[in-house]
Design a protein around this motif. Structure first.
Motif, PDB file in Angstrom:
ATOM      1  N   VAL A  14       0.927  -1.191  -0.120  1.00 52.72           N
ATOM      2  CA  VAL A  14      -0.122   0.102  -0.051  1.00 52.72           C
ATOM      3  C   VAL A  14       0.672   1.167  -0.032  1.00 52.72           C
ATOM      4  CG1 VAL A  14      -1.920  -1.154   1.312  1.00 52.72           C
ATOM      5  CG2 VAL A  14      -0.047   0.026   2.475  1.00 52.72           C
ATOM      6  N   ARG A  15       0.093   2.368  -0.091  1.00 55.93           N
ATOM      7  CA  ARG A  15       0.645   3.709   0.056  1.00 55.93           C
ATOM      8  C   ARG A  15      -0.221   4.600   0.572  1.00 55.93           C
ATOM      9  NH1 ARG A  15       5.036   6.797  -1.140  1.00 55.93           N
ATOM     10  NH2 ARG A  15       4.860   8.880  -1.990  1.00 55.93           N
ATOM     11  N   SER A  16       0.309   5.351   1.620  1.00 57.05           N
ATOM     12  CA  SER A  16      -0.998   5.902   2.650  1.00 57.05           C
ATOM     13  C   SER A  16      -1.610   7.206   1.825  1.00 57.05           C
ATOM     14  CB  SER A  16      -0.188   6.700   3.750  1.00 57.05           C
ATOM     15  OG  SER A  16       0.992   7.152   3.460  1.00 57.05           O
ATOM     16  N   THR A  17      -1.163   7.595   0.625  1.00 55.43           N
ATOM     17  CA  THR A  17      -1.788   8.731  -0.090  1.00 55.43           C
ATOM     18  C   THR A  17      -3.000   8.222  -0.765  1.00 55.43           C
ATOM     19  OG1 THR A  17      -0.134   8.208  -1.994  1.00 55.43           O
ATOM     20  CG2 THR A  17       0.079  10.116  -0.573  1.00 55.43           C
ATOM     21  N   TYR A  18      -3.250   6.869  -0.568  1.00 56.08           N
ATOM     22  CA  TYR A  18      -4.402   6.050  -1.184  1.00 56.08           C
ATOM     23  C   TYR A  18      -5.234   5.510   0.088  1.00 56.08           C
ATOM     24  CZ  TYR A  18      -2.563   6.622  -5.893  1.00 56.08           C
ATOM     25  OH  TYR A  18      -2.216   7.073  -6.840  1.00 56.08           O
ATOM     26  N   PHE A  77      -2.032   1.522  -4.893  1.00 59.60           N
ATOM     27  CA  PHE A  77      -0.773   2.052  -5.476  1.00 59.60           C
ATOM     28  C   PHE A  77       0.353   1.921  -4.338  1.00 59.60           C
ATOM     29  CE2 PHE A  77       2.432   4.871  -6.815  1.00 59.60           C
ATOM     30  CZ  PHE A  77       2.633   4.179  -8.065  1.00 59.60           C
ATOM     31  N   HIS A  78       1.643   1.595  -4.732  1.00 60.41           N
ATOM     32  CA  HIS A  78       2.566   1.584  -3.945  1.00 60.41           C
ATOM     33  C   HIS A  78       3.815   1.804  -4.566  1.00 60.41           C
ATOM     34  CE1 HIS A  78       1.712  -2.424  -5.354  1.00 60.41           C
ATOM     35  NE2 HIS A  78       2.876  -2.529  -5.511  1.00 60.41           N
ATOM     36  N   LEU A  79       4.992   2.116  -3.952  1.00 61.70           N
ATOM     37  CA  LEU A  79       6.234   2.263  -4.758  1.00 61.70           C
ATOM     38  C   LEU A  79       6.954   1.034  -5.146  1.00 61.70           C
ATOM     39  CD1 LEU A  79       7.640   5.194  -2.555  1.00 61.70           C
ATOM     40  CD2 LEU A  79       6.422   5.311  -4.468  1.00 61.70           C
ATOM     41  N   GLY A 107     -15.331  10.985  -3.932  1.00 66.70           N
ATOM     42  CA  GLY A 107     -14.539  12.167  -4.419  1.00 66.70           C
ATOM     43  C   GLY A 107     -14.353  12.282  -5.639  1.00 66.70           C
ATOM     44  N   ASP A 108     -13.093  12.860  -6.115  1.00 66.36           N
ATOM     45  CA  ASP A 108     -12.461  12.998  -7.513  1.00 66.36           C
ATOM     46  C   ASP A 108     -11.557  12.299  -7.717  1.00 66.36           C
ATOM     47  OD1 ASP A 108     -10.836  14.163  -5.927  1.00 66.36           O
ATOM     48  OD2 ASP A 108     -10.948  16.320  -6.711  1.00 66.36           O
ATOM     49  N   ARG A 109     -11.116  11.278  -7.034  1.00 71.53           N
ATOM     50  CA  ARG A 109      -9.876  10.379  -7.532  1.00 71.53           C
ATOM     51  C   ARG A 109     -10.094   8.874  -7.081  1.00 71.53           C
ATOM     52  NH1 ARG A 109      -4.909  11.286  -3.580  1.00 71.53           N
ATOM     53  NH2 ARG A 109      -4.229   9.843  -4.841  1.00 71.53           N
TER      54      ARG A 109
END
Length: 450
Positions: A14-18, A77-79, A107-109
């Motif tokens: 994971v990635r915390s921006t998602y 998504f993740h790095l 929302g929008d994403r």
């Protein structure tokens, strides 16, 4: 061979921006669904993974467990450094990069962006030289996903079976059959299979359990009718051979036998081993005639996939008008493949009456035609067909197979001109995609006829 347990790791990335809360739910739900797959022991971290440092202890645990496969679940998504780190630690372990469908927007994403994460991982790994990496999309409740994931597990199971296998080569290959010979270091390098060479005298002088010999004799009498030259003396020799092969396999801890079945058996033992090999195949012991080690490897692979009915055969005739081929051998098919209609006989039609074989027509049904071979590198021949009802006109075991391609002569020409040995395995069921998955994982050259 679903009783062979696989150890598979599921690592959620994971990635915390998602939306990692949704990613956690995806991970838990999919892990629970994956536990339905038979013969798999799952390993997963207690938490989702965002940083390389946070999975160090888990990866160390996997090393101690000798893990068989790794699934990188793109929970969001993740790095790319996460997958690259796993790949570096487990260079020879197959990896699956898994993307799940996007949930409803809020929302929008996009909330997960799972597909891009898995795409990034696969591309990174593939471009860095890894070939035993695969991509899959979907969820573990989808039929398409289940089929594809099952094939991946089957390929891994085959690799594990090879690694734990030994083939006993009894007497070497048949006279002049150098096309079924194999260079043992190459075999070990590719499959980790050991070959133990045993002399024919070991079979001729072996003393199996008399109780087992008598049981096998009774089984033969219940299954087969004697031809005009068959008698109880020959039957006792056949039953003793069947018991001997099983005893040798157990003693040597061999998963399969490849046997030089002529001419010494008829000359020195008194009967050929065909009928004995047929009996043992029916009980689950793989036996390859004429010392065909790679025929045995092909059958071991099918057994790992879960195939329960197979037959090492020649392609003996082409019926162009029927779009069919005759799969025949002198009498080694297991009686479990009997068509239920033809008469089953014990025949002595060759080797001066010492060639004891079984005789019947094989059952109809979908089949896969396969051969793993070494031809300037590892190669796989594949075709699909349908075994059809066939009249019993010949000695031995055989069946006509209507092939899927429109040109049966062309199929045989392709098999011959590519350099494949003259034995193929005819296996009941559709194992075509399983073989393709395995060949892709191993980097083999594939000659496929659909």
């Amino acid at each position: 061979m679903k009783n062979v347990e696989l150890k598979i790791a599921l690592i959620p990335l994971v990635r915390s921006t998602y939306d990692i809360e949704e990613g956690k739910k995806v991970f838990q739900r999919q892990l629970n669904l994956l536990k339905r797959f038979e013969g798999v022991r799952w390993f997963a971290p207690s938490q989702i993974v965002e940083y390389v440092e946070s999975m160090t202890n888990f990866l160390n645990t996997l090393k101690k467990e000798s893990i068989d496969g790794i699934v990188l679940l793109s929970a969001t998504f993740h790095l790319g450094d996460l997958a690259l780190s796993v790949s570096s630690e487990f260079e020879n372990v197959p990896i699956m990069c898994w993307a799940v469908p996007e949930p409803d927007y809020r929302g929008d994403r996009v909330r997960l962006n799972s597909l891009v994460g898995a795409h990034l991982d696969f591309s990174n790994l593939y471009r860095s030289g890894r070939r035993n990496v695969r991509f899959i999309y979907g969820t573990a409740e989808d039929e398409r996903f289940i089929k594809k994931f099952s094939r991946w597990l089957n390929a891994i199971r085959a690799i594990k079976i090879w690694r734990d296998s030994k083939i006993a080569l009894i007497g070497g290959h048949a006279k002049s059959f150098m096309n079924i010979d194999v260079y043992e270091p190459e075999l070990f390098k590719e499959f980790k299979i050991i070959v133990e060479v045993l002399p024919l005298e070991m079979v001729f002088k072996h003393s199996p359990s008399e109780e087992e010999v008598q049981k096998i004799e009774e089984d033969y009498k219940n299954i087969y009718r004697y031809d005009e030259n068959m008698d109880d003396v020959r039957l006792e020799k056949v039953a003793r051979l069947a018991a001997t092969f099983r005893s040798i396999a157990q003693t040597t801890r061999s998963s399969a036998l490849a046997i030089r079945c002529w001419p010494e058996f008829a000359m020195h033992y008194g009967v050929s081993p065909c009928a004995a090999m047929s009996y043992d195949m029916a009980s689950g012991l793989i036996t390859a005639c004429e010392g065909d080690i790679l025929g045995a490897v092909t059958m071991l692979t099918l057994k790992a996939f879960g195939c329960k009915g197979m037959y090492l055969s020649d392609i003996s005739q082409i019926f162009e008008e029927e779009n069919a081929l005759l799969f025949w051998h002198c009498g080694v098919a297991p009686h479990t493949l009997w068509d239920g209609r033809s008469e089953r006989t014990l025949d002595t039609y060759f080797a001066g009456g010492k060639g004891v074989t079984v005789g019947f027509v094989l059952k109809p049904g979908p089949v896969t035609i396969a051969r793993i071979d070494y031809i300037k590198g590892w190669s796989l021949f594949l075709a699909k067909g349908e075994a059809i009802e066939t009249e019993k006109l010949l000695k031995g075991t055989y069946v006509k197979v209507k092939v899927k391609v429109s040109d049966p002569i062309g199929l045989v020409e392709s098999l011959v001109q590519k350099g494949f040995a003259h034995h193929v395995v005819m296996a009941y069921g559709d194992w075509y995609e399983d073989f393709l998955e395995l060949a892709s994982m191993k980097g083999w050259k594939v000659h496929a006829e659909i």
